[in-house]
Write an enzyme that holds these catalytic residues in place. Structure first.
Site, PDB file in Angstrom:
ATOM      1  N   HIS A   1     -54.468 125.623 -27.247  1.00 34.09           N
ATOM      2  CA  HIS A   1     -55.621 125.795 -26.822  1.00 34.09           C
ATOM      3  C   HIS A   1     -56.270 127.280 -26.942  1.00 34.09           C
ATOM      4  O   HIS A   1     -55.620 127.823 -27.655  1.00 34.09           O
ATOM      5  CB  HIS A   1     -55.328 125.812 -24.992  1.00 34.09           C
ATOM      6  CG  HIS A   1     -54.736 124.582 -24.452  1.00 34.09           C
ATOM      7  ND1 HIS A   1     -55.496 123.288 -24.094  1.00 34.09           N
ATOM      8  CD2 HIS A   1     -53.615 124.202 -24.308  1.00 34.09           C
ATOM      9  CE1 HIS A   1     -54.680 122.552 -23.838  1.00 34.09           C
ATOM     10  NE2 HIS A   1     -53.456 123.099 -23.717  1.00 34.09           N
TER      11      HIS A   1
ATOM     12  N   CYS B   1     -53.293 118.700 -27.167  1.00 31.24           N
ATOM     13  CA  CYS B   1     -52.204 118.652 -26.059  1.00 31.24           C
ATOM     14  C   CYS B   1     -52.037 117.297 -25.383  1.00 31.24           C
ATOM     15  O   CYS B   1     -51.631 116.280 -26.004  1.00 31.24           O
ATOM     16  CB  CYS B   1     -52.754 119.739 -25.159  1.00 31.24           C
ATOM     17  SG  CYS B   1     -51.066 120.102 -24.123  1.00 31.24           S
TER      18      CYS B   1
ATOM     19  N   ARG C   1     -40.830 123.995 -19.880  1.00 32.47           N
ATOM     20  CA  ARG C   1     -42.269 123.917 -20.410  1.00 32.47           C
ATOM     21  C   ARG C   1     -42.567 125.040 -21.600  1.00 32.47           C
ATOM     22  O   ARG C   1     -42.196 126.037 -21.479  1.00 32.47           O
ATOM     23  CB  ARG C   1     -43.075 124.536 -19.182  1.00 32.47           C
ATOM     24  CG  ARG C   1     -44.376 124.498 -19.170  1.00 32.47           C
ATOM     25  CD  ARG C   1     -44.990 124.541 -17.949  1.00 32.47           C
ATOM     26  NE  ARG C   1     -45.010 123.453 -17.321  1.00 32.47           N
ATOM     27  CZ  ARG C   1     -45.999 122.422 -17.254  1.00 32.47           C
ATOM     28  NH1 ARG C   1     -46.939 122.593 -18.262  1.00 32.47           N
ATOM     29  NH2 ARG C   1     -46.021 121.372 -16.715  1.00 32.47           N
TER      30      ARG C   1
HETATM   31  N1  GLN Z   1     -49.294 116.659 -19.600  1.00 32.91           N
HETATM   32  C1  GLN Z   1     -48.886 116.880 -20.915  1.00 32.91           C
HETATM   33  C2  GLN Z   1     -47.563 117.836 -21.085  1.00 32.91           C
HETATM   34  O1  GLN Z   1     -47.446 118.352 -19.837  1.00 32.91           O
HETATM   35  C3  GLN Z   1     -50.008 117.808 -21.338  1.00 32.91           C
HETATM   36  C4  GLN Z   1     -50.231 119.073 -20.845  1.00 32.91           C
HETATM   37  C5  GLN Z   1     -51.541 119.736 -21.346  1.00 32.91           C
HETATM   38  O2  GLN Z   1     -52.354 119.187 -21.741  1.00 32.91           O
HETATM   39  N2  GLN Z   1     -51.694 121.160 -21.254  1.00 32.91           N
HETATM   40  O3  GLN Z   1     -47.064 118.108 -21.924  1.00 32.91           O
END
Ligand code: GLN
Length: 238
Positions: free
Chosen positions: A193, A95, A129
């Site tokens: 994850h 990520c 998102r």
């Molecule tokens: N900040 C990054 C994004 O929103 C990574 C988020 C994360 O590692 N969960 O894309």
């Protein structure tokens, strides 16, 4: 003292990048090495400390936008990870950790931030998102079962010709172009994850195999396989 041949597993910046239990990736590698009698040494490198270049497997996790920017700045300045990968070390980047491996990624306001330039990818901020379960079919060159995990990111990632997609998305968002993650040499980047290696032990074994340089003894994974089947069918039936 670990033996000369111990597999050195390096967790980068637990104080900055470690969301959603990503540090469990290190535990899974330790456990799968231990179950096979493979000697290992685990190293956790805080962001104030230099990154050792003699590791065999490097792990980095997800994180919020600000720690992500800080981690990229420190790793660029430190140079230890660059030297380790130039030596052929294996790596799993998750990520935020995946995004910083590329040339640029999106900061808090979507501004481009310079990455490490270790993978031929660039990331920016998407309009929605990507959040929820992620299921993807892995590039057949890697010979791995379906990937499962969950994702939570604003970033979208574009792959350049120097990397291959890790997997094709079945459910979820991944890179934002129908594919999830990427791989190049012994480096794997992913939005997964779960932790990724707990949900996908075969991916842990791929990293261990790269580190050890030979095939690994098989393990009885029936417990984990049952959990994986349950999880995959729960996602498919939604
Ligand atoms: N900040 C990054 C994004 O929103 C990574 C988020 C994360 O590692 N969960 O894309």
């Amino acid at each position: 003292m670990p033996s000369e041949s111990a597999v050195r597993i390096v967790w980068i910046y637990p104080d900055l990048l470690s969301t959603y239990g990503d540090q469990g990736n290190q535990l899974v590698l330790e456990q799968r090495a231990a179950r096979r009698g493979i000697p290992f040494e685990s190293i956790r490198v805080r962001s104030a400390d230099p990154v050792p270049e003699t590791g065999d497997i490097y792990l980095i996790g997800g994180g919020e936008d600000r720690p992500q920017i800080l981690a990229a700045q420190r790793l660029r300045k430190d140079g230890g990870l660059h030297r380790a990968l130039a030596r052929g070390a294996a790596m799993l980047a998750v990520c935020a950790g995946y995004q910083i491996m590329g040339s640029t990624f999106g900061g808090e306001e979507g501004q481009p931030v310079q990455g490490l330039g270790l993978l031929d990818i660039s990331s920016g901020r998407g309009s929605v998102r990507g959040v929820g379960e992620l299921v993807a079919e892995v590039d057949s060159a890697l010979n791995l079962p379906t990937l499962t995990g969950f994702e939570n990111h604003m970033g979208v990632t574009r792959l350049g010709p120097g990397v291959k997609p890790l997997a094709k998305v079945v459910t979820g968002v991944g890179n934002g172009d129908g594919f999830e993650g990427c791989h190049a040499g012994h480096v794997v980047g992913t939005y997964l994850h779960g932790p990724a290696l707990a949900r996908n032990p075969a991916l842990a074994d791929l990293l261990l195999r790269w580190a050890v340089g030979s095939e690994l003894a098989p393990l009885d994974d029936s417990r984990y396989e049952a959990l994986r089947r349950e999880r995959l069918s729960a996602v498919a039936s939604r």
